[in-house]
Design an enzyme around this catalytic site. Structure first.
Site, PDB file in Angstrom:
ATOM      1  N   GLU A  26       0.672  -0.941  -0.226  1.00  0.00           N
ATOM      2  CA  GLU A  26       0.003  -0.028   0.062  1.00  0.00           C
ATOM      3  C   GLU A  26       1.326   1.670   0.450  1.00  0.00           C
ATOM      4  OE1 GLU A  26      -1.707   1.901   3.423  1.00  0.00           O
ATOM      5  OE2 GLU A  26      -1.186   0.072   5.101  1.00  0.00           O
ATOM      6  N   ASP A 139     -18.045   4.577  13.357  1.00  0.00           N
ATOM      7  CA  ASP A 139     -16.916   4.585  12.244  1.00  0.00           C
ATOM      8  C   ASP A 139     -16.159   3.378  12.255  1.00  0.00           C
ATOM      9  OD1 ASP A 139     -14.426   5.871  11.146  1.00  0.00           O
ATOM     10  OD2 ASP A 139     -13.851   7.541  12.636  1.00  0.00           O
ATOM     11  N   SER A 141     -14.011   1.033   9.431  1.00  0.00           N
ATOM     12  CA  SER A 141     -13.166   0.765   8.904  1.00  0.00           C
ATOM     13  C   SER A 141     -13.444   0.732   7.112  1.00  0.00           C
ATOM     14  CB  SER A 141     -11.816   1.175   8.509  1.00  0.00           C
ATOM     15  OG  SER A 141     -10.667   1.234   7.472  1.00  0.00           O
ATOM     16  N   ALA A 142     -13.465   1.085   6.061  1.00  0.00           N
ATOM     17  CA  ALA A 142     -14.243   0.505   4.973  1.00  0.00           C
ATOM     18  C   ALA A 142     -13.591  -0.611   4.491  1.00  0.00           C
ATOM     19  CB  ALA A 142     -14.083   1.352   3.588  1.00  0.00           C
ATOM     20  N   LYS A 160      -3.620  -1.148  15.239  1.00  0.00           N
ATOM     21  CA  LYS A 160      -3.546  -0.137  15.961  1.00  0.00           C
ATOM     22  C   LYS A 160      -4.602  -0.141  17.661  1.00  0.00           C
ATOM     23  CE  LYS A 160       0.115   2.401  13.973  1.00  0.00           C
ATOM     24  NZ  LYS A 160      -0.105   2.526  12.501  1.00  0.00           N
TER      25      LYS A 160
HETATM   26  N1  PSU Z   1      -2.943   1.882  10.218  1.00  0.00           N
HETATM   27  C1  PSU Z   1      -2.101   2.016  10.400  1.00  0.00           C
HETATM   28  N2  PSU Z   1      -1.807   3.047  10.145  1.00  0.00           N
HETATM   29  C2  PSU Z   1      -2.208   3.785   8.758  1.00  0.00           C
HETATM   30  C3  PSU Z   1      -3.764   2.897   8.273  1.00  0.00           C
HETATM   31  C4  PSU Z   1      -3.722   2.377   9.395  1.00  0.00           C
HETATM   32  O1  PSU Z   1      -1.455   1.993  11.171  1.00  0.00           O
HETATM   33  O2  PSU Z   1      -1.644   3.955   7.991  1.00  0.00           O
HETATM   34  C5  PSU Z   1      -4.431   3.937   7.334  1.00  0.00           C
HETATM   35  C6  PSU Z   1      -4.506   2.428   6.026  1.00  0.00           C
HETATM   36  O3  PSU Z   1      -4.263   2.695   5.247  1.00  0.00           O
HETATM   37  C7  PSU Z   1      -5.737   1.935   6.488  1.00  0.00           C
HETATM   38  C8  PSU Z   1      -6.577   3.248   6.618  1.00  0.00           C
HETATM   39  O4  PSU Z   1      -6.333   0.929   5.402  1.00  0.00           O
HETATM   40  O5  PSU Z   1      -5.421   3.667   7.104  1.00  0.00           O
HETATM   41  C9  PSU Z   1      -7.671   3.352   7.612  1.00  0.00           C
HETATM   42  O6  PSU Z   1      -8.240   4.098   7.356  1.00  0.00           O
HETATM   43  P1  PSU Z   1      -9.827   4.665   8.183  1.00  0.00           P
HETATM   44  O7  PSU Z   1      -9.832   4.268   9.049  1.00  0.00           O
HETATM   45  O8  PSU Z   1      -9.508   5.722   7.355  1.00  0.00           O
HETATM   46  O9  PSU Z   1     -10.452   3.409   7.159  1.00  0.00           O
HETATM   47 MN    MN Z   2     -13.089   5.881   9.383  1.00  0.00          MN
END
Ligand code: PSU
Ligand code: MN
Length: 305
Positions: A26, A139, A141-142, A160
């Protein structure tokens, strides 16, 4: 004529056609996960590590609206060094393509694009998940629903601890995403080897991961297989330091009133600030460790069928 939306680098396309190992990587770690100039160095070092294992790295990102599978060094440099680069989840890709935007792709977007390109394994640092307070904010994540429909192996150091870890594990179960600890039953907490939560299944080698992936194909189970790979104990953030940084980051988030896609980058930046960059070194160690395992899994998965 409108140009093609996705460009697959020649080296990646060639390796896939020949059945040689390819590991998708990624780019959000470079655009939003790590500070400059370290971000570029970490991304390039990780690609070199993948090559040392005989696999081709396919870092995925979007440059001026073009979705690229297998960014060149120069392209990665541009993405890692530019301002105004977006964080693109899968749903963001069409508008980014139409408007000529540039961005790093999240786990959801990268896994989707990897699968479409025919890549079977993908390594990241940490997966997105269910945020604390999600019962109120929605909230989540997708990344999670994306993995439910993508038959790829994803190597991640768990999620995390800024997230709601047990809720994330529950959602992965609901969504039918297989979660296996790599040589452990302790679900990793990214910065720390053990999040304090258990997983019931465990895989012991790249060959066993490959066997599980093949079994899923035979069974018609088309969700992802998440390989939860803990950071080596010597590289982890001391748990007490971790807990203090986490508490402080969550308090700061509340005060700042940040919401949406900005939440994860905000929390990570805060943890970095309060640990005097120790967390940064852990982040780098986690990423390298995952790329290393991902490349070995790619090797075990290579070949036809
Ligand atoms: N978790 C981390 N570091 C990151 C991300 C997640 O420890 O950089 C990034 C990854 O690309 C993950 C995204 O897919 O954030 C998830 O973001 P959101 O929660 O907005 O979906
Ligand atoms: Mn989000």
């Amino acid at each position: 004529m409108q140009r093609r939306t996705v460009r697959i680098a020649d080296e990646v396309a060639g390796a896939l056609a020949a059945g040689r190992p390819v590991l998708a990587c990624e780019s959000t770690i470079a655009t939003h996960g790590l500070p400059r100039p370290r971000n570029l160095q970490v991304a390039l070092d990780a690609e070199a590590l993948v090559r040392d294992h005989g696999a081709v790295p396919a870092t995925i990102g979007v440059l001026d609206g073009e979705v690229v599978v297998g960014l060149s060094e120069g392209e990665l440099e541009r993405l890692a060094g530019s301002d105004g680069v977006h964080k693109l989840s899968a749903r963001d890709l069409p508008v980014a393509a139409a408007t000529g935007a540039s961005g790093g792709t999240t786990v959801a977007a990268t896994a989707h694009l990897a699968h479409r390109a025919g890549i079977r394994v993908f390594a990241t640092g940490g997966l997105g998940g269910v945020h604390r307070g999600a019962a109120r904010t929605f909230d989540e994540s997708a990344d999670l629903p994306a993995l439910a429909r993508l038959p790829v192996v994803v190597v991640s150091a768990g999620v995390k601890s800024v997230l709601d870890v047990p809720a994330t594990l529950e959602r992965l179960e609901t969504l039918g995403v297989a979660v296996a600890g790599y040589r452990t039953h302790a679900f990793p907490g990214f910065y720390v080897a053990d999040s304090g939560h258990r997983v019931t299944q465990c895989l012991e080698s790249p060959e066993q991961v490959a066997a599980a992936w093949r079994a899923a194909r035979d069974l018609g189970l088309d969700a992802a297989l998440l390989v939860a790979n803990p950071v080596p104990g010597r590289d982890q953030l001391p748990p007490a330091e971790h807990d203090a940084a986490l508490a402080s980051a969550l308090a700061a988030l509340e005060t700042a009133g940040i919401t949406g896609a900005a939440v994860t980058p905000f929390l990570l930046q805060h943890v970095r600030d309060t640990t005097g960059d120790r967390s940064l070194e852990v982040n780098v160690a986690v990423y390298r460790n995952n790329m290393d395992l991902g490349a070995r899994i790619a090797g075990a998965l290579a070949g036809p069928g």
